[in-house]
Motif scaffolding. Sequence first.
Motif, PDB file in Angstrom:
ATOM      1  N   UNK A   1       5.438   2.706   6.319  1.00 26.14           N
ATOM      2  CA  UNK A   1       4.307   3.535   6.771  1.00 26.14           C
ATOM      3  C   UNK A   1       4.792   4.955   7.012  1.00 26.14           C
ATOM      4  N   UNK A   2       5.918   5.082   7.681  1.00 27.17           N
ATOM      5  CA  UNK A   2       6.510   6.416   7.903  1.00 27.17           C
ATOM      6  C   UNK A   2       6.748   7.141   6.584  1.00 27.17           C
ATOM      7  N   UNK A   3       7.352   6.440   5.634  1.00 29.13           N
ATOM      8  CA  UNK A   3       7.697   7.063   4.360  1.00 29.13           C
ATOM      9  C   UNK A   3       6.457   7.527   3.609  1.00 29.13           C
ATOM     10  N   UNK A   4       5.418   6.685   3.582  1.00 25.83           N
ATOM     11  CA  UNK A   4       4.187   7.055   2.879  1.00 25.83           C
ATOM     12  C   UNK A   4       3.496   8.219   3.584  1.00 25.83           C
ATOM     13  N   UNK A   5       3.442   8.165   4.921  1.00 32.15           N
ATOM     14  CA  UNK A   5       2.802   9.245   5.676  1.00 32.15           C
ATOM     15  C   UNK A   5       3.543  10.562   5.471  1.00 32.15           C
TER      16      UNK A   5
ATOM     17  N   UNK B   1       0.829  -1.204   0.000  1.00 33.07           N
ATOM     18  CA  UNK B   1       0.000   0.000   0.000  1.00 33.07           C
ATOM     19  C   UNK B   1       0.866   1.257   0.000  1.00 33.07           C
ATOM     20  N   UNK B   2       1.944   1.234   0.791  1.00 26.79           N
ATOM     21  CA  UNK B   2       2.815   2.403   0.859  1.00 26.79           C
ATOM     22  C   UNK B   2       3.441   2.697  -0.500  1.00 26.79           C
ATOM     23  N   UNK B   3       3.893   1.658  -1.180  1.00 26.75           N
ATOM     24  CA  UNK B   3       4.489   1.823  -2.509  1.00 26.75           C
ATOM     25  C   UNK B   3       3.475   2.410  -3.481  1.00 26.75           C
ATOM     26  N   UNK B   4       2.242   1.918  -3.412  1.00 28.79           N
ATOM     27  CA  UNK B   4       1.199   2.435  -4.301  1.00 28.79           C
ATOM     28  C   UNK B   4       0.906   3.904  -3.996  1.00 28.79           C
ATOM     29  N   UNK B   5       0.888   4.254  -2.726  1.00 33.59           N
ATOM     30  CA  UNK B   5       0.592   5.643  -2.340  1.00 33.59           C
ATOM     31  C   UNK B   5       1.659   6.611  -2.843  1.00 33.59           C
ATOM     32  N   UNK B   6       2.926   6.280  -2.644  1.00 31.21           N
ATOM     33  CA  UNK B   6       3.979   7.217  -3.046  1.00 31.21           C
ATOM     34  C   UNK B   6       4.127   7.286  -4.559  1.00 31.21           C
ATOM     35  N   UNK B   7       3.642   6.250  -5.264  1.00 32.32           N
ATOM     36  CA  UNK B   7       3.692   6.274  -6.728  1.00 32.32           C
ATOM     37  C   UNK B   7       2.429   6.842  -7.352  1.00 32.32           C
ATOM     38  N   UNK B   8       1.507   7.321  -6.510  1.00 29.00           N
ATOM     39  CA  UNK B   8       0.337   8.024  -7.018  1.00 29.00           C
ATOM     40  C   UNK B   8      -0.762   7.141  -7.558  1.00 29.00           C
ATOM     41  N   UNK B   9      -0.879   5.919  -7.059  1.00 26.38           N
ATOM     42  CA  UNK B   9      -1.950   5.034  -7.518  1.00 26.38           C
ATOM     43  C   UNK B   9      -3.308   5.620  -7.174  1.00 26.38           C
ATOM     44  N   UNK B  10      -4.299   5.294  -7.992  1.00 27.31           N
ATOM     45  CA  UNK B  10      -5.648   5.818  -7.824  1.00 27.31           C
ATOM     46  C   UNK B  10      -6.388   5.017  -6.752  1.00 27.31           C
ATOM     47  N   UNK B  11      -6.042   5.281  -5.498  1.00 24.90           N
ATOM     48  CA  UNK B  11      -6.694   4.625  -4.371  1.00 24.90           C
ATOM     49  C   UNK B  11      -7.091   5.675  -3.342  1.00 24.90           C
ATOM     50  N   UNK B  12      -7.977   5.306  -2.455  1.00 20.28           N
ATOM     51  CA  UNK B  12      -8.397   6.185  -1.362  1.00 20.28           C
ATOM     52  C   UNK B  12      -7.258   6.247  -0.351  1.00 20.28           C
ATOM     53  N   UNK B  13      -6.551   7.347  -0.328  1.00 13.91           N
ATOM     54  CA  UNK B  13      -5.347   7.410   0.494  1.00 13.91           C
ATOM     55  C   UNK B  13      -5.666   7.358   1.986  1.00 13.91           C
ATOM     56  N   UNK B  14      -6.807   7.944   2.391  1.00 12.05           N
ATOM     57  CA  UNK B  14      -7.177   7.903   3.804  1.00 12.05           C
ATOM     58  C   UNK B  14      -7.531   6.484   4.234  1.00 12.05           C
ATOM     59  N   UNK B  15      -8.282   5.774   3.381  1.00 11.35           N
ATOM     60  CA  UNK B  15      -8.628   4.381   3.691  1.00 11.35           C
ATOM     61  C   UNK B  15      -7.378   3.516   3.726  1.00 11.35           C
ATOM     62  N   UNK B  16      -6.446   3.786   2.799  1.00 13.56           N
ATOM     63  CA  UNK B  16      -5.204   3.019   2.758  1.00 13.56           C
ATOM     64  C   UNK B  16      -4.377   3.249   4.016  1.00 13.56           C
ATOM     65  N   UNK B  17      -4.228   4.501   4.408  1.00 11.34           N
ATOM     66  CA  UNK B  17      -3.424   4.793   5.591  1.00 11.34           C
ATOM     67  C   UNK B  17      -4.084   4.252   6.849  1.00 11.34           C
TER      68      UNK B  17
END
Length: 298
Positions: free
Chosen positions: A238-242, A176-192
């Motif tokens: 998690x730290x990196x994505x946040x 999930x963190x990798x997807x978030x930092x690469x800008x994947x089209x996901x709900x970032x709040x739900x992911x975190x």
Amino acid sequence: LPLLACCLMFGACLPDSQSKNEIAVVDLGKLIRDSEPGKQAQAFLEGIQEDFNTRLMAQQKKVQANPDDQKAMLYTSLYHTMINPSIYMDVVRRYRGLDGNIHVAEDFDNYTIFSVWDTYRALHPLLGLIKPDRNTDMVKSMIAHQQQSVHHMLPVWSLMANEGWCMTGYHAVTVLADALVKGADIDRDAAMKAMVETATCPYYESLGDYMRLGYAPFDKNGTAASNTLEYSFDDWTIYSAAKHLGMEDIAGQFEKRALYYRNTFDKSIGFANARYSDGSFKKDLDPYQTSGEGFIEG
């Protein structure tokens, strides 16, 4: 034929008002109506071959030396990356979730077979680069799994609406963190939210002690050293994505935990070592042995 098999397999995923046989007939009827009779299987096969070769050609251009051997290795390896995770839903997008209920994958293809300890290091990063749409669907499937989980945890080793709890770590957070930092089209709040809830489940595999002591104690868990090392890596993602998303409170919480790997380092021998609740390290560590040393396949 694959769709027919899927239809029959997931006949078990049905609303209370329908029997398994009824849903198999209903879904198969829809499949037949939407397909050209007698040609669907051949068209499916040709489409798969074309898709595979298209993806392969994009990578094959990079192969230089020993073309025959290298091509064979590339074909085989690329094929292996496409076996699992695999789609888990019927032709009208229904699937049985982790909670035992029937769900509909509204805006994503639902996937299963997440042996994440095996796949987080290489497979998911690769899919994020060469097939980001499918990797995004896998991430959405993981979030759905977490939302259906009585433990509020992302998959550890999930299979067809079941959690196997195999191996260590909570490595789905890294996907999930990798997807978030690469800008994947996901709900970032739900992911975190899914990542944080997974990483703070106090009764999961010495995680409560890890959060309290800064390491997993060997007297309470036989793979404590591995747990500490793998948890701290997961926490770093998690730290990196946040941090990337500007969620400073979460980043601060997991920045500290990301350094817990240091608590396994036994300066007296120069190796990571299992540690007891009283702070002392295991005596006579054998770094060439796994069994009984505090590691899992270490």
